[in-house]
Design an enzyme around this catalytic site. Structure first.
Site, PDB file in Angstrom:
ATOM      1  N   ASP A  61     -31.538  -0.354  22.617  1.00 27.77           N
ATOM      2  CA  ASP A  61     -30.389  -1.264  22.702  1.00 27.77           C
ATOM      3  C   ASP A  61     -30.492  -2.363  21.639  1.00 27.77           C
ATOM      4  O   ASP A  61     -29.574  -3.163  21.469  1.00 27.77           O
ATOM      5  CB  ASP A  61     -30.225  -1.848  24.109  1.00 27.77           C
ATOM      6  CG  ASP A  61     -31.445  -2.623  24.577  1.00 27.77           C
ATOM      7  OD1 ASP A  61     -32.464  -2.646  23.851  1.00 27.77           O
ATOM      8  OD2 ASP A  61     -31.386  -3.202  25.679  1.00 27.77           O
ATOM      9  N   ASP A  81     -31.830   3.868  25.660  1.00 25.72           N
ATOM     10  CA  ASP A  81     -31.998   2.684  26.512  1.00 25.72           C
ATOM     11  C   ASP A  81     -30.876   2.549  27.529  1.00 25.72           C
ATOM     12  O   ASP A  81     -29.699   2.698  27.189  1.00 25.72           O
ATOM     13  CB  ASP A  81     -31.981   1.422  25.638  1.00 25.72           C
ATOM     14  CG  ASP A  81     -33.377   0.892  25.383  1.00 25.72           C
ATOM     15  OD1 ASP A  81     -34.286   1.192  26.170  1.00 25.72           O
ATOM     16  OD2 ASP A  81     -33.553   0.172  24.384  1.00 25.72           O
ATOM     17  N   GLU A 101     -35.719  -1.262  31.266  1.00 27.54           N
ATOM     18  CA  GLU A 101     -36.563  -2.465  31.184  1.00 27.54           C
ATOM     19  C   GLU A 101     -36.824  -3.035  32.573  1.00 27.54           C
ATOM     20  O   GLU A 101     -35.927  -3.088  33.418  1.00 27.54           O
ATOM     21  CB  GLU A 101     -35.866  -3.526  30.325  1.00 27.54           C
ATOM     22  CG  GLU A 101     -35.805  -3.149  28.866  1.00 27.54           C
ATOM     23  CD  GLU A 101     -35.313  -4.280  27.967  1.00 27.54           C
ATOM     24  OE1 GLU A 101     -35.204  -5.428  28.435  1.00 27.54           O
ATOM     25  OE2 GLU A 101     -35.034  -3.990  26.796  1.00 27.54           O
ATOM     26  N   GLU A 136     -44.433  -4.308  25.564  1.00 25.19           N
ATOM     27  CA  GLU A 136     -44.016  -5.097  24.394  1.00 25.19           C
ATOM     28  C   GLU A 136     -44.608  -6.510  24.438  1.00 25.19           C
ATOM     29  O   GLU A 136     -44.465  -7.231  25.443  1.00 25.19           O
ATOM     30  CB  GLU A 136     -42.478  -5.160  24.354  1.00 25.19           C
ATOM     31  CG  GLU A 136     -41.933  -5.946  23.184  1.00 25.19           C
ATOM     32  CD  GLU A 136     -40.463  -5.648  22.881  1.00 25.19           C
ATOM     33  OE1 GLU A 136     -39.875  -4.732  23.492  1.00 25.19           O
ATOM     34  OE2 GLU A 136     -39.912  -6.343  22.015  1.00 25.19           O
TER      35      GLU A 136
END
Ligand code: KIV
Length: 259
Positions: free
Chosen positions: A42, A81, A112, A179
């Protein structure tokens, strides 16, 4: 690399490489390369559309780009995503989003975070759409984090990330992106999981690495400090464009045909 190869990569000496691609041309290059896996991230909201964050990506935008990438990448796993809020509107809308991405050509989706959408992740996986988890500095949460800040730096949040990673594995995720967390934590989480952990700004101790293609090629602004530029793309492209412009103005391009 197919989804079923992922578990085999959880071995010493084996590493997974993943790059983002958002369009047919760049995805074609990723397909021809030795890179293992392609992510329609994204981040395209920023890199392709000039938005300030990934929050602007919608399901339809993701599906449009996923289609372009999937038409170019026939030989590798294409992961798309789930964009901002697509996991938060309930099961029906989340499954509609998954359906759009799958019909566009995604073979897996990346989601996420974890808290609040455990059931949806489990349902997507039980519906035979593989899910890649994503923890740490999840860019869809920048408003909560107060900016792009490394996560898991204190013992309590490090512990929380480890527990969340284990929960994502338990739910059936086939891989996890981690991340911007300290390298030692990324190594610890990688060692604790059976599924591969793909790092970005998380040191060397993971089972693979992912980068935004335009960042690594030096095409998109100033990349985060952890990004290695493998090419000075902006310089090369500008040289070509200015070369064309100069030749047009000097009447050198196109060459006159003889006769
Ligand atoms: O959207 C994206 O590009 C990503 C990667 C940076 C992991 O999620």
């Amino acid at each position: 690399m197919k989804i079923t190869d992922f578990y085999n990569y959880k071995k010493p000496g084996k590493k997974i490489s993943m790059v983002t691609a958002y369009d047919y041309t760049m995805a074609g290059l990723a397909a021809e390369s030795s890179v293992d896996c392609v992510l329609v991230g994204d981040s395209l909201a920023m890199v392709m559309h000039g938005h300030e964050s990934t929050l602007a990506a919608t399901v339809d935008l993701m599906a449009l780009h996923t289609g372009a990438v999937a038409r170019a990448v026939r030989n590798k796993l294409v992961v798309a995503d789930m964009p901002f809020l697509s996991m938060r509107k309930g099961l029906g809308p989340a499954m509609l989003a998954v359906e759009k991405l799958a019909r566009a050509g995604a073979q897996a989706v990346k989601a996420e975070g974890l808290e609040g959408h455990e059931k949806i992740i489990a349902h997507i996986i039980k519906s035979d759409m593989p899910v890649m988890g994503h923890l740490g500095l999840t860019p869809q949460s920048i408003n909560k984090f107060g900016g792009y800040k490394a996560q898991g730096k204190d013992p309590a949040s490090a512990e929380r990330l480890l527990i969340q990673a284990q929960e994502l594995e338990r739910l059936g995720c086939f891989a996890l992106v981690l991340e911007c967390v300290p390298a030692a934590l990324a190594e610890r989480i990688s060692a604790a999981l059976k599924i591969p952990v793909i790092g970005i700004g998380a040191g060397q101790g993971t089972d693979g690495q992912v980068l935004v293609m335009q960042d690594m090629l030096g095409l998109y602004g100033e990349p985060p400090s952890f990004v290695k530029k493998y090419m000075d793309g902006r310089r090369l492209v500008l040289r070509a464009l200015n070369g064309f412009d100069g030749e047009v103005k000097k009447l050198v391009f196109p060459k006159r045909k003889r006769g």
